[in-house]
Design an enzyme around this catalytic site. Structure first.
Site, PDB file in Angstrom:
ATOM      1  N   THR A  16      36.474  39.210  43.723  1.00  0.00           N
ATOM      2  CA  THR A  16      36.366  39.681  45.300  1.00  0.00           C
ATOM      3  C   THR A  16      35.851  41.189  45.070  1.00  0.00           C
ATOM      4  O   THR A  16      34.655  41.340  44.792  1.00  0.00           O
ATOM      5  CB  THR A  16      37.790  39.985  45.990  1.00  0.00           C
ATOM      6  OG1 THR A  16      38.907  40.318  45.148  1.00  0.00           O
ATOM      7  CG2 THR A  16      38.112  38.523  46.525  1.00  0.00           C
ATOM      8  N   LYS A  21      41.326  36.697  38.650  1.00  0.00           N
ATOM      9  CA  LYS A  21      40.558  37.530  39.208  1.00  0.00           C
ATOM     10  C   LYS A  21      41.694  38.618  39.563  1.00  0.00           C
ATOM     11  O   LYS A  21      42.840  38.133  39.658  1.00  0.00           O
ATOM     12  CB  LYS A  21      39.811  37.104  40.207  1.00  0.00           C
ATOM     13  CG  LYS A  21      40.675  36.414  41.347  1.00  0.00           C
ATOM     14  CD  LYS A  21      41.379  37.225  42.317  1.00  0.00           C
ATOM     15  CE  LYS A  21      40.370  38.326  43.120  1.00  0.00           C
ATOM     16  NZ  LYS A  21      41.246  39.397  43.927  1.00  0.00           N
ATOM     17  N   THR A  37      47.222  41.115  43.449  1.00  0.00           N
ATOM     18  CA  THR A  37      46.096  40.344  44.289  1.00  0.00           C
ATOM     19  C   THR A  37      45.408  39.793  43.144  1.00  0.00           C
ATOM     20  O   THR A  37      44.287  40.402  42.784  1.00  0.00           O
ATOM     21  CB  THR A  37      45.185  41.174  45.296  1.00  0.00           C
ATOM     22  OG1 THR A  37      45.767  41.580  46.203  1.00  0.00           O
ATOM     23  CG2 THR A  37      44.243  40.047  45.762  1.00  0.00           C
ATOM     24  N   GLU A  71      40.146  48.754  40.719  1.00  0.00           N
ATOM     25  CA  GLU A  71      39.393  49.121  41.750  1.00  0.00           C
ATOM     26  C   GLU A  71      39.211  50.805  41.456  1.00  0.00           C
ATOM     27  O   GLU A  71      40.088  51.634  41.645  1.00  0.00           O
ATOM     28  CB  GLU A  71      39.889  48.950  43.124  1.00  0.00           C
ATOM     29  CG  GLU A  71      39.953  47.466  43.376  1.00  0.00           C
ATOM     30  CD  GLU A  71      40.457  47.378  45.212  1.00  0.00           C
ATOM     31  OE1 GLU A  71      40.032  46.000  45.461  1.00  0.00           O
ATOM     32  OE2 GLU A  71      41.067  48.095  45.402  1.00  0.00           O
ATOM     33  N   THR A 103      35.452  46.890  57.040  1.00  0.00           N
ATOM     34  CA  THR A 103      35.050  47.512  58.221  1.00  0.00           C
ATOM     35  C   THR A 103      33.362  47.944  57.470  1.00  0.00           C
ATOM     36  O   THR A 103      32.597  48.282  58.287  1.00  0.00           O
ATOM     37  CB  THR A 103      35.404  48.902  58.710  1.00  0.00           C
ATOM     38  OG1 THR A 103      35.713  49.939  57.686  1.00  0.00           O
ATOM     39  CG2 THR A 103      36.581  48.791  59.531  1.00  0.00           C
TER      40      THR A 103
END
Length: 398
Positions: A146, A173, A184, A263, A398
């Protein structure tokens, strides 16, 4: 132990595939009549595929795993179960196996219904490409990603004490929403060694405790965490501690790869806590440090602010004497001792802080703490916290 270069396809009898279009991908892992074990998120809000997979591997057997990225299929109620089973049935029909022999996993945005009009054609394309080669391994590892920036895989060959040679290989992942008790993250690990289901489950639980459960990127625990371990039962041998060693190696390697690819992360952090009265104390200390936003931002700024480290130790819940603590900041070659059994070395040698700052500018930073209170140790893995992390998650849907 020998490192193998063919990824998850190092298991010769395994067939895998992966295909994606845009943010949506589907990975297939197939070997008929495999023995299976699983570990899942402890979040009370968990995704539909976890409910499906728990039931399907309850008998200890599975033949295929179908994994989709781009949608978590979480908080989707009865429709989520229905659509997860649709994907499982698609795989079952193509592979001519019972739907109950298919495990399901998902990752992506929470609270949105699965776009089956998009995912089913992608799944069909993936199912048509099942094979065992380097390209298939790459595709399988890529299709589950992702916000990850790189694929994550590890494969090893090892030998039991009786001379039996076996392999362990896996992909995973994970990049954000990573906290203790996994994150996650999805992990799929395979071995060609015949291992009884109860032994397989115990071995996985043991490996998870010291690997995936020791990774912290941002402190948020996911709804979809799943790690499945499959045995293809191709090779028989007298199971011993060498199987656990190989499994631990693969799981720890994958866990570190998740931490490195956190991230927005620029640096990898490894924190070892030693001298603890118990393993649980050592785990709590190392996790507390690696979870600290202030430690993580200090890492981002290459600031050797050891006060943040000892502060994080202090609220870990572990009982220790601060006057006996030692703290060092280092890399794989050298440690700078900042606090030595309660004595702050930088008071007399301020140049040590400059040396530590130089190390903290590197891509890998190793923090070691010793509470000098026992014989237990534990290592946690994490990364720095940067502005890019905020940008990624502020704009995620978004």
């Amino acid at each position: 132990m020998k490192i193998l270069e063919n990824g998850i396809c190092s298991i010769d009898s395994l067939k895998v595939s992966g295909y994606r279009e845009g943010k949506y991908g589907v990975t297939i892992i197939y070997h008929e009549n495999s023995t299976a074990a699983g570990v899942y998120t402890t979040n009370k809000v968990y995704a539909a595929p976890i409910d499906i997979t728990r039931k399907h591997i309850a008998n200890g057997n599975i033949s295929a795993i179908i994994v989709n990225s781009g949608n978590a299929n979480c908080y989707t109620k009865e429709d989520g179960i229905k659509k997860g089973l649709e994907l499982a049935q698609l795989a079952a029909d193509k592979l001519d196996i019972p739907v109950e022999d298919v495990a399901v996993a998902s990752t992506g945005v929470i609270g949105r219904q699965m776009p089956m009009d998009i995912l089913k054609p992608i799944a069909e394309k993936s199912l048509s490409q099942l094979d065992n080669n380097r390209e298939s391994a790459n595709n399988a590892a890529d299709a589950i990603l992702t916000t990850d920036t790189v694929r994550k895989e590890c494969a090893v060959e090892h030998e039991l004490n009786d001379g039996t040679v076996f392999k362990v290989a896996g992909i995973c992942k994970g990049s954000g929403m990573i906290a203790p008790n996994m994150g996650t993250m999805l992990g799929f690990i395979t071995t060609d060694l015949k291992v009884p289901q109860d032994t397989l489950q115990k071995a996985l639980n043991k490996s998870i405790k010291k690997s995936f459960n020791m990774v912290v990127v941002d402190g948020d625990e996911s709804t979809n965490d799943t790690v499945l371990l499959l045995s293809t039962n191709d090779i028989e041998g007298e199971i011993d501690e060498n199987f656990q060693e190989a499994l631990d190696y693969v799981c720890t390697s994958l866990a570190k790869q998740i931490a490195r690819d956190g991230e927005g992360a620029d640096k990898f952090m490894e924190v070892t806590a030693s001298g603890a009265k118990s393993e649980d104390d050592a785990i709590s200390l190392s996790k507390s440090i690696v979870s600290s936003s202030l430690v993580k931002t200090a890492l981002a700024g290459a600031d050797p602010n050891w006060g943040r480290i000892i502060s994080a130790m202090g609220y870990s819940g572990v009982d220790f004497d601060p006057e006996k603590v030692s703290i060092s900041i280092g890399n794989n070659d050298h440690d700078v001792i900042i606090v030595d059994s309660g004595y702050v070395t930088t008071y007399d040698k301020p140049e040590l802080l400059e040396e530590a700052e130089s190390i903290m500018k590197e891509k890998t930073v190793i923090i070691k703490v010793d509470v000098n209170n026992g014989d237990f140790s534990a290592t946690a893995y994490g990364c720095d916290l940067t502005c890019e992390y905020v940008h990624i998650n502020a704009d995620y849907t978004t």
